[in-house]
Design a protein around this motif. Structure first.
Motif, PDB file in Angstrom:
ATOM      1  N   ILE A 186     -68.491  20.930   2.305  1.00  0.00           N
ATOM      2  CA  ILE A 186     -69.167  22.213   2.441  1.00  0.00           C
ATOM      3  C   ILE A 186     -68.190  23.279   1.964  1.00  0.00           C
ATOM      4  CG2 ILE A 186     -68.400  22.699   4.822  1.00  0.00           C
ATOM      5  CD1 ILE A 186     -71.309  23.671   5.337  1.00  0.00           C
ATOM      6  N   SER A 187     -68.703  24.327   1.377  1.00  0.00           N
ATOM      7  CA  SER A 187     -67.809  25.354   0.830  1.00  0.00           C
ATOM      8  C   SER A 187     -67.578  26.474   1.842  1.00  0.00           C
ATOM      9  CB  SER A 187     -68.405  25.948  -0.451  1.00  0.00           C
ATOM     10  OG  SER A 187     -69.510  26.794  -0.144  1.00  0.00           O
ATOM     11  N   PRO A 188     -66.430  27.132   1.774  1.00  0.00           N
ATOM     12  CA  PRO A 188     -66.196  28.297   2.648  1.00  0.00           C
ATOM     13  C   PRO A 188     -67.234  29.395   2.445  1.00  0.00           C
ATOM     14  CG  PRO A 188     -64.140  27.559   1.656  1.00  0.00           C
ATOM     15  CD  PRO A 188     -65.240  26.806   0.976  1.00  0.00           C
ATOM     16  N   ARG A 189     -67.713  29.532   1.206  1.00  0.00           N
ATOM     17  CA  ARG A 189     -68.729  30.559   0.948  1.00  0.00           C
ATOM     18  C   ARG A 189     -70.023  30.245   1.702  1.00  0.00           C
ATOM     19  NH1 ARG A 189     -67.958  31.107  -5.558  1.00  0.00           N
ATOM     20  NH2 ARG A 189     -69.213  29.208  -5.502  1.00  0.00           N
ATOM     21  N   ALA A 190     -70.400  28.966   1.718  1.00  0.00           N
ATOM     22  CA  ALA A 190     -71.616  28.583   2.435  1.00  0.00           C
ATOM     23  C   ALA A 190     -71.467  28.853   3.928  1.00  0.00           C
ATOM     24  CB  ALA A 190     -71.925  27.108   2.184  1.00  0.00           C
ATOM     25  N   VAL A 191     -70.288  28.574   4.461  1.00  0.00           N
ATOM     26  CA  VAL A 191     -70.051  28.823   5.885  1.00  0.00           C
ATOM     27  C   VAL A 191     -70.094  30.322   6.164  1.00  0.00           C
ATOM     28  CG1 VAL A 191     -68.409  28.553   7.767  1.00  0.00           C
ATOM     29  CG2 VAL A 191     -68.706  26.696   6.124  1.00  0.00           C
ATOM     30  N   TRP A 192     -69.432  31.106   5.340  1.00  0.00           N
ATOM     31  CA  TRP A 192     -69.390  32.553   5.536  1.00  0.00           C
ATOM     32  C   TRP A 192     -70.803  33.133   5.572  1.00  0.00           C
ATOM     33  CZ3 TRP A 192     -65.141  35.969   5.886  1.00  0.00           C
ATOM     34  CH2 TRP A 192     -65.468  37.328   5.835  1.00  0.00           C
ATOM     35  N   HIS A 193     -71.616  32.768   4.602  1.00  0.00           N
ATOM     36  CA  HIS A 193     -72.955  33.350   4.527  1.00  0.00           C
ATOM     37  C   HIS A 193     -73.864  32.835   5.639  1.00  0.00           C
ATOM     38  CE1 HIS A 193     -72.739  35.857   0.924  1.00  0.00           C
ATOM     39  NE2 HIS A 193     -71.877  34.966   0.452  1.00  0.00           N
ATOM     40  N   ALA A 194     -73.600  31.643   6.144  1.00  0.00           N
ATOM     41  CA  ALA A 194     -74.412  31.113   7.244  1.00  0.00           C
ATOM     42  C   ALA A 194     -74.193  31.902   8.527  1.00  0.00           C
ATOM     43  CB  ALA A 194     -74.100  29.641   7.481  1.00  0.00           C
ATOM     44  N   ILE A 195     -72.974  32.410   8.724  1.00  0.00           N
ATOM     45  CA  ILE A 195     -72.694  33.167   9.954  1.00  0.00           C
ATOM     46  C   ILE A 195     -72.828  34.671   9.749  1.00  0.00           C
ATOM     47  CG2 ILE A 195     -71.177  31.357  10.857  1.00  0.00           C
ATOM     48  CD1 ILE A 195     -68.784  33.096  10.118  1.00  0.00           C
ATOM     49  N   GLU A 196     -73.183  35.083   8.527  1.00  0.00           N
ATOM     50  CA  GLU A 196     -73.358  36.501   8.245  1.00  0.00           C
ATOM     51  C   GLU A 196     -74.428  37.072   9.180  1.00  0.00           C
ATOM     52  OE1 GLU A 196     -71.977  39.778   6.465  1.00  0.00           O
ATOM     53  OE2 GLU A 196     -71.419  37.816   5.674  1.00  0.00           O
ATOM     54  N   GLY A 197     -74.127  38.177   9.811  1.00  0.00           N
ATOM     55  CA  GLY A 197     -75.073  38.804  10.718  1.00  0.00           C
ATOM     56  C   GLY A 197     -74.979  38.330  12.148  1.00  0.00           C
ATOM     57  N   GLN A 198     -74.226  37.252  12.381  1.00  0.00           N
ATOM     58  CA  GLN A 198     -74.040  36.780  13.748  1.00  0.00           C
ATOM     59  C   GLN A 198     -73.024  37.684  14.458  1.00  0.00           C
ATOM     60  OE1 GLN A 198     -75.674  34.107  15.187  1.00  0.00           O
ATOM     61  NE2 GLN A 198     -76.878  34.077  13.309  1.00  0.00           N
ATOM     62  N   ARG A 199     -73.267  37.983  15.704  1.00  0.00           N
ATOM     63  CA  ARG A 199     -72.368  38.881  16.424  1.00  0.00           C
ATOM     64  C   ARG A 199     -71.073  38.147  16.809  1.00  0.00           C
ATOM     65  NH1 ARG A 199     -72.490  38.228  21.999  1.00  0.00           N
ATOM     66  NH2 ARG A 199     -74.068  36.773  22.791  1.00  0.00           N
ATOM     67  N   ASP A 200     -70.012  38.906  16.912  1.00  0.00           N
ATOM     68  CA  ASP A 200     -68.715  38.401  17.373  1.00  0.00           C
ATOM     69  C   ASP A 200     -68.220  37.223  16.527  1.00  0.00           C
ATOM     70  OD1 ASP A 200     -68.755  40.283  19.435  1.00  0.00           O
ATOM     71  OD2 ASP A 200     -69.822  38.912  20.786  1.00  0.00           O
ATOM     72  N   ALA A 201     -68.432  37.291  15.222  1.00  0.00           N
ATOM     73  CA  ALA A 201     -68.008  36.190  14.344  1.00  0.00           C
ATOM     74  C   ALA A 201     -66.706  36.498  13.614  1.00  0.00           C
ATOM     75  CB  ALA A 201     -69.106  35.878  13.329  1.00  0.00           C
ATOM     76  N   GLU A 202     -66.097  37.662  13.903  1.00  0.00           N
ATOM     77  CA  GLU A 202     -64.925  38.084  13.141  1.00  0.00           C
ATOM     78  C   GLU A 202     -63.761  37.117  13.265  1.00  0.00           C
ATOM     79  OE1 GLU A 202     -63.041  41.299  10.766  1.00  0.00           O
ATOM     80  OE2 GLU A 202     -65.009  40.400  11.066  1.00  0.00           O
ATOM     81  N   LYS A 203     -63.517  36.584  14.455  1.00  0.00           N
ATOM     82  CA  LYS A 203     -62.393  35.673  14.633  1.00  0.00           C
ATOM     83  C   LYS A 203     -62.554  34.426  13.778  1.00  0.00           C
ATOM     84  CE  LYS A 203     -58.562  34.186  16.353  1.00  0.00           C
ATOM     85  NZ  LYS A 203     -57.283  34.816  15.954  1.00  0.00           N
ATOM     86  N   PHE A 204     -63.756  33.903  13.713  1.00  0.00           N
ATOM     87  CA  PHE A 204     -63.959  32.715  12.895  1.00  0.00           C
ATOM     88  C   PHE A 204     -63.827  33.038  11.406  1.00  0.00           C
ATOM     89  CE2 PHE A 204     -66.457  29.475  10.675  1.00  0.00           C
ATOM     90  CZ  PHE A 204     -65.789  28.345  11.123  1.00  0.00           C
ATOM     91  N   ARG A 205     -64.265  34.215  10.989  1.00  0.00           N
ATOM     92  CA  ARG A 205     -64.075  34.604   9.587  1.00  0.00           C
ATOM     93  C   ARG A 205     -62.582  34.627   9.233  1.00  0.00           C
ATOM     94  NH1 ARG A 205     -67.929  38.767  10.980  1.00  0.00           N
ATOM     95  NH2 ARG A 205     -70.015  38.173  10.282  1.00  0.00           N
ATOM     96  N   LYS A 206     -61.775  35.095  10.171  1.00  0.00           N
ATOM     97  CA  LYS A 206     -60.336  35.127   9.913  1.00  0.00           C
ATOM     98  C   LYS A 206     -59.753  33.713   9.807  1.00  0.00           C
ATOM     99  CE  LYS A 206     -59.297  39.665  11.899  1.00  0.00           C
ATOM    100  NZ  LYS A 206     -58.539  40.408  12.931  1.00  0.00           N
ATOM    101  N   GLU A 207     -60.325  32.770  10.545  1.00  0.00           N
ATOM    102  CA  GLU A 207     -59.864  31.385  10.425  1.00  0.00           C
ATOM    103  C   GLU A 207     -60.225  30.810   9.057  1.00  0.00           C
ATOM    104  OE1 GLU A 207     -58.005  29.657  12.710  1.00  0.00           O
ATOM    105  OE2 GLU A 207     -57.877  31.608  13.686  1.00  0.00           O
ATOM    106  N   LEU A 208     -61.401  31.155   8.550  1.00  0.00           N
ATOM    107  CA  LEU A 208     -61.751  30.742   7.183  1.00  0.00           C
ATOM    108  C   LEU A 208     -60.770  31.341   6.179  1.00  0.00           C
ATOM    109  CD1 LEU A 208     -65.652  31.052   6.905  1.00  0.00           C
ATOM    110  CD2 LEU A 208     -64.296  28.956   6.796  1.00  0.00           C
ATOM    111  N   ALA A 209     -60.442  32.613   6.374  1.00  0.00           N
ATOM    112  CA  ALA A 209     -59.519  33.281   5.463  1.00  0.00           C
ATOM    113  C   ALA A 209     -58.117  32.686   5.538  1.00  0.00           C
ATOM    114  CB  ALA A 209     -59.472  34.781   5.772  1.00  0.00           C
ATOM    115  N   TRP A 210     -57.725  32.189   6.707  1.00  0.00           N
ATOM    116  CA  TRP A 210     -56.410  31.562   6.854  1.00  0.00           C
ATOM    117  C   TRP A 210     -56.247  30.399   5.878  1.00  0.00           C
ATOM    118  CZ3 TRP A 210     -51.859  32.516   9.194  1.00  0.00           C
ATOM    119  CH2 TRP A 210     -50.970  31.452   9.368  1.00  0.00           C
ATOM    120  N   ARG A 211     -57.323  29.669   5.617  1.00  0.00           N
ATOM    121  CA  ARG A 211     -57.253  28.561   4.666  1.00  0.00           C
ATOM    122  C   ARG A 211     -56.899  29.078   3.276  1.00  0.00           C
ATOM    123  NH1 ARG A 211     -59.578  23.961   6.745  1.00  0.00           N
ATOM    124  NH2 ARG A 211     -59.760  23.122   4.644  1.00  0.00           N
ATOM    125  N   ASP A 212     -57.507  30.209   2.885  1.00  0.00           N
ATOM    126  CA  ASP A 212     -57.160  30.811   1.598  1.00  0.00           C
ATOM    127  C   ASP A 212     -55.696  31.225   1.575  1.00  0.00           C
ATOM    128  OD1 ASP A 212     -59.906  30.580   1.182  1.00  0.00           O
ATOM    129  OD2 ASP A 212     -60.104  32.578   0.303  1.00  0.00           O
TER     130      ASP A 212
END
Length: 454
Positions: free
Chosen positions: A241-267
């Motif tokens: 699965i791609s990070p982009r697919a994960v990012w867009h799947a959680i787009e609009g979900q509340r309190d998702a910022e911490k998980f977005r930062k974990e995705l960015a940590w991989r980059d």
């Protein structure tokens, strides 16, 4: 007949949001191939747990390709040489692939020259696009995260082609069973199948489940006894699965910022190894080359006790046993176990890094090395060496009682008050005494740091 293209799979074993596949299919017939290259990575060839995952992931990928009129070729050997040979056999022109950042893959990409068409697809943004004012990769994550904002949100994921054009003639392929990726004599992976189902379809099922829980991620991810993490890490590592697919799947979900930062940590970690390709082998800070790590028979004995989950610290032992049994360890416990090895036992972080590499189904060159150097204090963006996790306190703070009961069954009958640090009266005979006292280990680590500074 249009000249075919080769589609080179690596850690991108998917059809959805696969830009290399889309480009190859748009150009004409496609020859998908996975090359098992144990030569180019040298000491960093994929470990035993990853091989288990790879076997099942390749099986799933082959099935998905067949459903679209294609097939998966398997070849083994030095990737650049094998791909050049395959191009000669098939008359293929271009070789399409998603860009990778491990040093051996970058070397193979350079060897393939102009025939290789690289695409971005395994990151939120290409690591070379998120750089400092002087054009260099960031060495501090917080600064990287701020700079990444200019590239977010990432592009929307691309759908998989409904059909994939096939060549007139299919070149020969190895049989997956010939690669002997699954362990035998003994089969130590029997617990893996209870925890995991590799493949793209399962990756998307896990994502759908996690979307409903992402709001609680920042709190729940620290609780080993709870299902608070995404469990997406092995799917992301193998590119199911791609990070982009994960990012867009959680787009609009509340309190998702911490998980977005974990995705960015991989980059971020791929940017680190792009700039410092030997980061998995060399201290990020030269001063730590002088740290007097313990060596010899006693250190080896302690290392084996740590690997086997026999340190006498329940939270550490639970994590190490979970790792051996399931090929994965809870993130909070990974840090506790790693800190214990480096600080309490004063054993070189590279010993632990190698063990995780061989035992984790999600072992990633960038993530593994950056995370170990962070916890060890040796890295370019790292925790201070003098900050030493107290495993007993961590266990109680994050309510790890039921987690310990699952993975250290000798302690299952202990009360919540006893299970984090059982005293001599409560400690079962089958469970070892502490390998070292917390204060003793802490003082030894601080003395070693003082000796390093001279």
């Amino acid at each position: 007949m249009t000249q075919p293209s080769i589609l080179w799979f690596r850690q991108d074993l998917r059809l959805h949001d696969q830009p290399a596949l889309c480009a190859a299919a748009d150009a004409g017939p496609v020859i998908p191939v996975y090359v098992l290259d144990d030569d180019a990575p040298g000491d960093w060839r994929i470990g035993g747990a990853q091989r288990w995952w790879l076997h099942h992931s390749l099986h799933a990928l082959a099935r998905d390709l067949e459903s679209r009129g294609s097939r998966l070729l398997l070849r083994r050997g030095p990737a650049a040489k094998v791909l050049a040979q395959l191009a000669g056999e098939s008359g293929a022109g271009a070789i399409h692939a998603i860009r990778h950042y491990e040093p051996w893959w970058r070397a193979a990409e350079a060897d393939l020259g102009e025939r290789l068409c690289l695409h971005d697809g395994n990151h939120l943004a290409p690591p070379e696009a998120v750089t400092t004012g002087s054009g260099k990769p960031f060495r501090i994550y917080s600064a990287f995260w701020r700079a990444l904002q200019a590239h977010l949100p990432p592009e929307a994921p691309r759908e998989a082609p409904e059909t994939i054009p096939a060549p007139d003639h299919w070149p020969d392929s190895d049989a997956l069973a010939e690669w002997a990726l699954l362990p035998t004599g003994p089969d130590w992976s029997t617990g893996f199948g209870e925890e995991w189902q590799p493949g793209e379809a399962q990756a998307h099922e896990r994502l759908a489940d996690f979307v409903d829980r992402v709001a609680g991620y920042e709190r729940d991810r620290n609780l080993p006894a709870e299902e608070g993490t995404s469990r997406l890490s092995p799917h992301l590592h193998h590119g199911e699965i791609s990070p982009r697919a994960v990012w867009h799947a959680i787009e609009g979900q509340r309190d998702a910022e911490k998980f977005r930062k974990e995705l960015a940590w991989r980059d971020f970690t791929d940017g680190v190894v792009m700039a410092l390709p030997r980061y998995a082998d060399e201290n990020g800070r030269d001063a730590f080359d002088r740290l007097p790590w313990r060596k010899g028979a006693a250190a080896q004995r302690d290392l084996r006790a740590w690997q086997r989950g026999r340190t006498g610290y329940p939270i550490v032992d639970a994590g190490m046993r979970q790792l051996w049994t399931s090929g994965w360890m809870h993130n909070r416990v990974r840090m506790i176990a790693a800190s214990f090895l480096v600080k309490h036992l004063l054993i070189d972080w590279r010993e632990g890094e190698r063990w995780y590499w061989d035992c984790l189904v999600d072992a990633d060159y960038g993530n593994n090395s950056v995370n170990w150097q962070w916890i060890a204090g040796t890295g370019i963006d790292a925790n201070m060496f003098g900050r030493i996790m107290a495993p007993l306190g961590q266990s109680e703070k994050f309510d790890a009682g039921d987690y310990i009961r699952r993975w250290v069954p000798e302690l299952a009958d202990l009360s919540d008050a006893q299970i984090h640090d059982p005293d001599d009266a409560a400690r079962p005979q089958a469970y070892p005494h502490r390998i070292i006292g917390h204060r003793e280990g802490r003082e030894r680590a601080l003395a070693a740091a003082k000796a390093m500074r001279g």
